[in-house]
Motif scaffolding. Structure first.
Motif, short mmCIF file in Angstrom:
data_model
loop_
_atom_site.label_atom_id
_atom_site.label_comp_id
_atom_site.label_asym_id
_atom_site.label_seq_id
_atom_site.Cartn_x
_atom_site.Cartn_y
_atom_site.Cartn_z
N ALA A 45 -50.17 -0.05 -29.32
CA ALA A 45 -51.56 -0.42 -29.57
C ALA A 45 -52.53 0.64 -29.05
O ALA A 45 -53.74 0.46 -29.08
N GLY A 46 -51.97 1.77 -28.56
CA GLY A 46 -52.82 2.86 -28.10
C GLY A 46 -53.15 2.82 -26.63
O GLY A 46 -53.89 3.69 -26.14
N GLU A 47 -52.63 1.87 -25.87
CA GLU A 47 -52.87 1.81 -24.43
C GLU A 47 -52.03 2.87 -23.74
O GLU A 47 -50.85 3.02 -24.02
N ILE A 48 -52.63 3.61 -22.81
CA ILE A 48 -51.91 4.66 -22.09
C ILE A 48 -52.23 4.55 -20.61
O ILE A 48 -53.26 3.98 -20.22
N GLY A 49 -51.35 5.08 -19.78
CA GLY A 49 -51.62 5.07 -18.36
C GLY A 49 -50.62 5.89 -17.58
O GLY A 49 -49.47 6.06 -17.98
N ASP A 50 -51.07 6.46 -16.46
CA ASP A 50 -50.22 7.11 -15.47
C ASP A 50 -50.38 6.30 -14.20
O ASP A 50 -51.50 6.14 -13.70
N THR A 51 -49.28 5.79 -13.67
CA THR A 51 -49.41 4.81 -12.60
C THR A 51 -48.31 4.92 -11.56
O THR A 51 -47.20 5.40 -11.85
N LEU A 52 -48.63 4.47 -10.36
CA LEU A 52 -47.67 4.41 -9.28
C LEU A 52 -47.03 3.03 -9.18
O LEU A 52 -46.04 2.86 -8.47
N THR A 53 -47.59 2.05 -9.88
CA THR A 53 -47.11 0.68 -9.68
C THR A 53 -46.79 -0.05 -10.97
O THR A 53 -45.64 -0.36 -11.23
N THR A 54 -47.81 -0.33 -11.80
CA THR A 54 -47.55 -1.23 -12.92
C THR A 54 -48.33 -0.84 -14.17
O THR A 54 -49.38 -0.18 -14.08
N PHE A 55 -47.80 -1.24 -15.32
CA PHE A 55 -48.45 -1.02 -16.60
C PHE A 55 -48.27 -2.26 -17.45
O PHE A 55 -47.18 -2.84 -17.48
N GLU A 56 -49.32 -2.67 -18.13
CA GLU A 56 -49.25 -3.84 -19.01
C GLU A 56 -49.82 -3.46 -20.36
O GLU A 56 -50.87 -2.84 -20.46
N GLY A 57 -49.09 -3.81 -21.43
CA GLY A 57 -49.56 -3.48 -22.75
C GLY A 57 -48.75 -4.15 -23.84
O GLY A 57 -47.97 -5.07 -23.59
N SER A 58 -48.95 -3.68 -25.04
CA SER A 58 -48.31 -4.24 -26.22
C SER A 58 -47.01 -3.52 -26.52
O SER A 58 -46.97 -2.29 -26.58
N ALA A 59 -45.93 -4.28 -26.67
CA ALA A 59 -44.64 -3.67 -27.02
C ALA A 59 -44.64 -3.21 -28.48
O ALA A 59 -45.34 -3.79 -29.30
N PRO A 60 -43.86 -2.17 -28.79
CA PRO A 60 -43.02 -1.41 -27.87
C PRO A 60 -43.81 -0.48 -26.96
O PRO A 60 -44.81 0.10 -27.37
N ILE A 61 -43.35 -0.37 -25.72
CA ILE A 61 -43.96 0.49 -24.71
C ILE A 61 -42.98 1.61 -24.39
O ILE A 61 -41.83 1.36 -24.06
N THR A 62 -43.45 2.84 -24.50
CA THR A 62 -42.62 3.99 -24.17
C THR A 62 -43.05 4.54 -22.82
O THR A 62 -44.23 4.83 -22.62
N ALA A 63 -42.10 4.64 -21.89
CA ALA A 63 -42.43 5.09 -20.54
C ALA A 63 -41.48 6.19 -20.10
O ALA A 63 -40.31 6.20 -20.44
N ARG A 64 -42.03 7.13 -19.33
CA ARG A 64 -41.23 8.21 -18.74
C ARG A 64 -41.38 8.13 -17.22
O ARG A 64 -42.50 8.13 -16.70
N PHE A 65 -40.26 8.08 -16.52
CA PHE A 65 -40.24 7.91 -15.07
C PHE A 65 -39.86 9.22 -14.39
O PHE A 65 -39.05 10.00 -14.90
N ARG A 66 -40.42 9.42 -13.20
CA ARG A 66 -40.06 10.61 -12.43
C ARG A 66 -40.25 10.30 -10.94
O ARG A 66 -40.84 9.29 -10.57
N PHE A 67 -39.73 11.19 -10.10
CA PHE A 67 -39.89 11.00 -8.66
C PHE A 67 -40.10 12.34 -7.97
O PHE A 67 -39.73 13.39 -8.50
#
Length: 258
Positions: A45-67
């Motif tokens: 749905a066009g929602e984007i975010g860079d976060t340390l904790t949580t993200f909420e949006g419309s599926a499908p949600i594509t996320a990339r994790f790193r440390f």
């Protein structure tokens, strides 16, 4: 047989971890390796975010994790990313990934928890960040991704007159739609347009490159949400090129949930 939790084992592992940390702290804080997890996410749905904790949006949600590791010095590390859905546990995850920066697509409605299990070793010294660190014993929070329940509605009219407002016909609102197909028909049953991407602009009011006449057409939609809900929408579509572009319909349809 369902695996039983062992509280005594958990307390013992916590004690081992704290003992290791205490020993390292006696050598100076800089000797203790620490971690920082972060991820970026985008929904259909066009929602984007860079976060340390949580993200909420419309599926499908594509996320990339790193440390990031601080103060690793000469410690060796061994890690894995663990994923569990609501009702599950990090000790029995539905998925484990071993890449440094895994990319994951979330298609199921609800909340997923993601944690990095990592162990640092240097000779006999060991520091672990596991279940008792992520959301346990006042530790750091696990990462969470929440996919919303599905919603799909369509308007009953649009005005493709080139004024950049209400020029195309598509969903009025949508969330967490993972399968989608819509077809526009004339009143005589002729197929004029078809699309399968819920996030696309939709029908521009043309057929073979020419504008259709003002009047009543028909849309048929079949879709499926990330929560398993299916949608069937059948309704009239009014093409109003000469109508005031500020026109907006108060009528919409969520279809029939099955």
């Amino acid at each position: 047989m369902k695996k039983q939790n062992n509280p005594q084992k958990g307390r013992l592992r916590k004690s081992i971890l704290l003992t290791a940390l205490s020993a390292l702290m006696s050598q100076g804080a800089c000797a203790i390796p620490t971690i920082r997890t972060v991820f970026s996410a985008a929904s259909n749905a066009g929602e984007i975010g860079d976060t340390l904790t949580t993200f909420e949006g419309s599926a499908p949600i594509t996320a990339r994790f790193r440390f990031e590791i601080l103060n690793q010095e000469d410690f060796e590390s061994d890690f894995e990313w663990r994923f569990c859905h609501e009702g599950g546990t990090l000790e029995e995850p539905y998925m484990i990934r071993y890449e440094e920066e895994p990319e994951v697509v979330f298609t199921q409605a609800g909340t997923d928890s993601i944690a990095l299990y990592i162990t640092f070793t240097r000779g006999e010294e060991k520091v672990e960040y596991r279940r008792y660190y992520w959301n346990q014993y006042d530790g750091a929070p696990a990462l969470t991704i929440k996919a919303s329940e599905s919603v799909l509605t369509f308007p009953n009219a649009f005005s493709p007159n080139g004024d950049q407002r209400n020029d195309t016909y598509g969903p009025k609102e949508y969330r967490s739609i993972v399968e989608f197909k819509a077809i526009i028909f004339s009143r005589t049953g002729q197929k004029l347009y078809e699309w399968t991407d819920v996030s696309s602009p939709g029908w521009d009011g043309t057929y073979h490159g020419k504008k259709v006449r003002d009047g009543v057409y028909f849309v048929y939609v079949r879709a499926k949400g990330a929560d398993g809900r299916t949608f069937t929408i059948k309704k009239d579509v009014n093409v109003l090129t000469s109508f005031d572009s500020t026109y907006s319909s108060s009528s919409s349809s969520e279809g029939t949930a099955e």
